[in-house]
Enzyme design. Structure first.
Site, PDB file in Angstrom:
ATOM      1  CG  HIS A 287      95.600 -28.707 -28.894  1.00 31.15           C
ATOM      2  ND1 HIS A 287      95.139 -28.575 -29.705  1.00 31.15           N
ATOM      3  CD2 HIS A 287      96.701 -29.523 -28.506  1.00 31.15           C
ATOM      4  CE1 HIS A 287      96.698 -28.383 -30.051  1.00 31.15           C
ATOM      5  NE2 HIS A 287      97.700 -28.288 -29.667  1.00 31.15           N
TER       6      HIS A 287
ATOM      7  CD  GLU B 265      90.947 -27.540 -28.042  1.00 33.08           C
ATOM      8  OE1 GLU B 265      91.672 -26.918 -27.000  1.00 33.08           O
ATOM      9  OE2 GLU B 265      91.396 -27.418 -28.778  1.00 33.08           O
TER      10      GLU B 265
ATOM     11  CB  CYS C 218      94.944 -24.928 -33.169  1.00 33.45           C
ATOM     12  SG  CYS C 218      94.286 -27.524 -33.299  1.00 33.45           S
TER      13      CYS C 218
ATOM     14  CB  CYS D 110      91.450 -28.870 -32.212  1.00 35.01           C
ATOM     15  SG  CYS D 110      92.359 -29.315 -31.191  1.00 35.01           S
TER      16      CYS D 110
END
Length: 155
Positions: free
Chosen positions: A74, A76, A102, A105
């Site tokens: 992801h 992040e 999410c 994360c």
């Protein structure tokens, strides 16, 4: 009109999302501290690996058991991991991301010491979930999460 840093950093995150090779969704992230950019990221495979849109242009890469991309990191994660890999101190930093985090994360954000997260769009809405559990998790543990409204972000 002079743009504020929040708008500038979210615009940069949106521009970074356009670098993503993901077929399904493109997400960008900017990690800042004291109005300075300390790391950037966008969703995609680890450096030097297959690009989803090149290897699997129709449907993207193979899906895992949660119907997520089995290969991609992801945005992040990429921003945080790059900062850590290069010895950048991220404790007390602010994260700007085009999609709310999410839950996985969110755990990484909390553990990394990031204090504020700005997001533009909802992960829950994108995934069809009842709530943004990553945002709820971060708020519960004192990480401030703020929706940065799209009409504020001008290009």
């Amino acid at each position: 009109m002079k743009l504020g840093f929040d708008v500038i950093f979210m615009n940069l995150a949106a521009d970074l999302a356009k670098r993503s090779h993901r077929v399904k969704n493109q997400v960008g992230a900017v990690l800042t501290k004291d109005t300075r950019i300390i790391s950037i990221g966008y969703n995609g495979p680890p450096a030097g690996r297959h690009n989803c849109d090149e290897e699997w242009p129709e449907d993207g890469c193979p899906r895992d058991s949660r119907n997520s991309c089995s290969l991609a990191l992801h945005a992040e994660e990429n921003a945080i991991l790059y900062a850590v890999k290069n010895g950048t101190q991220i404790q007390g930093s602010t994260l700007y991301t085009t999609l709310s985090p999410c839950i996985a994360c969110a755990r990484l954000i909390l553990s990394s010491g990031i204090k504020v997260v700005y997001f533009r769009d909802s992960y829950a809405a994108y995934k069809g979930l009842a709530s943004d559990e990553g945002v709820d998790f971060l708020n519960k543990f004192g990480v401030e999460c703020k929706l940065l409204l799209e009409d504020i972000v001008t290009n």
